[in-house]
Design a protein around this motif. Structure first.
Motif, PDB file in Angstrom:
ATOM      1  N   GLN A 114       1.460  15.932  -1.622  1.00 21.80           N
ATOM      2  CA  GLN A 114       1.089  14.515  -1.590  1.00 21.80           C
ATOM      3  C   GLN A 114       2.344  13.649  -1.756  1.00 21.80           C
ATOM      4  O   GLN A 114       2.503  12.642  -1.075  1.00 21.80           O
ATOM      5  CB  GLN A 114       0.080  14.217  -2.699  1.00 21.80           C
ATOM      6  CG  GLN A 114      -0.360  12.770  -2.741  1.00 21.80           C
ATOM      7  CD  GLN A 114      -1.260  12.479  -3.943  1.00 21.80           C
ATOM      8  OE1 GLN A 114      -1.401  13.280  -4.855  1.00 21.80           O
ATOM      9  NE2 GLN A 114      -1.857  11.306  -3.934  1.00 21.80           N
TER      10      GLN A 114
ATOM     11  N   THR B  71       2.527   1.654  -3.326  1.00 19.52           N
ATOM     12  CA  THR B  71       1.542   2.099  -4.320  1.00 19.52           C
ATOM     13  C   THR B  71       1.258   3.592  -4.167  1.00 19.52           C
ATOM     14  O   THR B  71       1.153   4.322  -5.158  1.00 19.52           O
ATOM     15  CB  THR B  71       0.233   1.290  -4.181  1.00 19.52           C
ATOM     16  OG1 THR B  71       0.551  -0.095  -4.354  1.00 19.52           O
ATOM     17  CG2 THR B  71      -0.793   1.709  -5.203  1.00 19.52           C
ATOM     18  N   GLU B  72       1.137   4.064  -2.922  1.00 20.21           N
ATOM     19  CA  GLU B  72       0.883   5.485  -2.686  1.00 20.21           C
ATOM     20  C   GLU B  72       2.022   6.348  -3.218  1.00 20.21           C
ATOM     21  O   GLU B  72       1.786   7.391  -3.822  1.00 20.21           O
ATOM     22  CB  GLU B  72       0.696   5.751  -1.189  1.00 20.21           C
ATOM     23  CG  GLU B  72      -0.621   5.254  -0.636  1.00 20.21           C
ATOM     24  CD  GLU B  72      -0.711   5.429   0.875  1.00 20.21           C
ATOM     25  OE1 GLU B  72       0.163   6.096   1.470  1.00 20.21           O
ATOM     26  OE2 GLU B  72      -1.668   4.891   1.460  1.00 20.21           O
TER      27      GLU B  72
ATOM     28  N   GLN C  86       1.836   6.310  -6.999  1.00 24.17           N
ATOM     29  CA  GLN C  86       0.701   7.120  -7.455  1.00 24.17           C
ATOM     30  C   GLN C  86       0.993   8.614  -7.293  1.00 24.17           C
ATOM     31  O   GLN C  86       0.679   9.411  -8.168  1.00 24.17           O
ATOM     32  CB  GLN C  86      -0.571   6.746  -6.676  1.00 24.17           C
ATOM     33  CG  GLN C  86      -1.808   7.509  -7.117  1.00 24.17           C
ATOM     34  CD  GLN C  86      -2.151   7.265  -8.572  1.00 24.17           C
ATOM     35  OE1 GLN C  86      -2.177   6.141  -9.025  1.00 24.17           O
ATOM     36  NE2 GLN C  86      -2.412   8.329  -9.305  1.00 24.17           N
ATOM     37  N   ALA C  87       1.595   8.975  -6.172  1.00 20.28           N
ATOM     38  CA  ALA C  87       1.938  10.383  -5.953  1.00 20.28           C
ATOM     39  C   ALA C  87       2.913  10.876  -7.014  1.00 20.28           C
ATOM     40  O   ALA C  87       2.772  11.981  -7.541  1.00 20.28           O
ATOM     41  CB  ALA C  87       2.529  10.570  -4.557  1.00 20.28           C
TER      42      ALA C  87
ATOM     43  N   GLN D 161       0.832  -1.215   0.000  1.00 17.79           N
ATOM     44  CA  GLN D 161       0.000   0.000   0.000  1.00 17.79           C
ATOM     45  C   GLN D 161       0.862   1.260   0.000  1.00 17.79           C
ATOM     46  O   GLN D 161       0.614   2.186  -0.770  1.00 17.79           O
ATOM     47  CB  GLN D 161      -0.941   0.015   1.199  1.00 17.79           C
ATOM     48  CG  GLN D 161      -1.811   1.267   1.228  1.00 17.79           C
ATOM     49  CD  GLN D 161      -2.693   1.344   2.463  1.00 17.79           C
ATOM     50  OE1 GLN D 161      -2.746   0.425   3.251  1.00 17.79           O
ATOM     51  NE2 GLN D 161      -3.380   2.450   2.601  1.00 17.79           N
TER      52      GLN D 161
ATOM     53  N   ALA E 136       3.755  10.973   0.977  1.00 17.47           N
ATOM     54  CA  ALA E 136       3.957   9.562   0.622  1.00 17.47           C
ATOM     55  C   ALA E 136       5.392   9.131   0.891  1.00 17.47           C
ATOM     56  O   ALA E 136       5.642   8.032   1.397  1.00 17.47           O
ATOM     57  CB  ALA E 136       3.586   9.335  -0.846  1.00 17.47           C
TER      58      ALA E 136
ATOM     59  N   ARG F  40       5.895   8.528   4.593  1.00 17.03           N
ATOM     60  CA  ARG F  40       5.365   7.224   5.013  1.00 17.03           C
ATOM     61  C   ARG F  40       6.305   6.098   4.585  1.00 17.03           C
ATOM     62  O   ARG F  40       6.527   5.140   5.323  1.00 17.03           O
ATOM     63  CB  ARG F  40       3.959   7.013   4.466  1.00 17.03           C
ATOM     64  CG  ARG F  40       2.918   7.841   5.198  1.00 17.03           C
ATOM     65  CD  ARG F  40       1.489   7.446   4.840  1.00 17.03           C
ATOM     66  NE  ARG F  40       1.170   7.600   3.437  1.00 17.03           N
ATOM     67  CZ  ARG F  40       0.842   8.749   2.844  1.00 17.03           C
ATOM     68  NH1 ARG F  40       0.833   9.856   3.535  1.00 17.03           N
ATOM     69  NH2 ARG F  40       0.542   8.785   1.572  1.00 17.03           N
TER      70      ARG F  40
END
Length: 196
Positions: free
Chosen positions: A105, A71-72, A75-76, A68, A109, A112
């Motif tokens: 964003q 992926t974030e 995607q960002a 996850q 990301a 994280r």
């Protein structure tokens, strides 16, 4: 005839002298400075975007079940890459805000992702990961410096363009003030630190 010529010469001289104080040339120089400093911000954001795939690939090998977060980050990066970045962004506050939100964003990301790596001692010890992390941290610092220069340059431009008589010249040639960076909403709240 001689009097008419003398009057025309005086009018031309007065017109020339009045134009020297209109600020047109200085507005052009300051506008170019804003564009150049914006290019440096974009350059640093591009450097960060180029580092992200390498960082993600290294982390993937160690943290396959953290899909996850990976992926974030991916995607960002795609969101940032999908934005059209040109002079129009500097002229349109709405586009500038969208660009700023996409970069926020990306920053979130990446934060994280780096937090996830704390759970993997082997990953933290991996030389390639450490090198990428150092490059990313350096890039974040470069982004901060480039944004600060941009903020200062925009402040200089906007202050100059809003002064009289330059404000009249700016209106005539259609030159508006430039948008500037603003803090993210989350920056207004102090982070919670817990040692549980």
């Amino acid at each position: 005839m001689k009097a008419l010529r003398k009057s025309l010469t005086i009018l031309m001289l007065a017109g020339t002298l009045s134009l020297t104080g209109c600020g047109y040339n200085t507005l052009q120089v300051k506008d170019e400075a804003v564009t150049a400093s914006w290019s440096e911000v974009q350059n640093q954001y591009q450097r960060r975007a180029d580092l992200v795939p390498n960082l993600v690939n290294v982390v993937k090998g160690y943290a396959a079940h953290e899909e996850q977060v990976l992926t974030e980050v991916t995607q960002a990066r795609a969101n940032v890459a999908g934005l059209k970045i040109d002079q129009e962004v500097l002229e349109n506050p709405e586009l500038f805000q969208r660009y700023q939100e996409a970069q926020a964003q990306m920053t979130s990301a990446l934060s994280r992702l780096l937090a996830v790596t704390e759970n993997y001692p082997d990953l933290k010890a991996n030389q390639q990961f450490r090198d990428l992390q150092v490059q990313l941290e350096g890039t974040e610092n470069r982004i901060a410096v480039a944004r600060n220069r941009y903020i200062t340059t925009v402040q200089d431009f906007n202050s100059y363009a809003r002064q009289f008589p330059q404000v009249m010249t700016a209106k005539v040639i259609g030159m508006d003030t430039k948008p500037n960076f603003s803090a993210e909403q989350s920056a207004q709240t102090a982070p919670t630190v817990s040692f549980e």
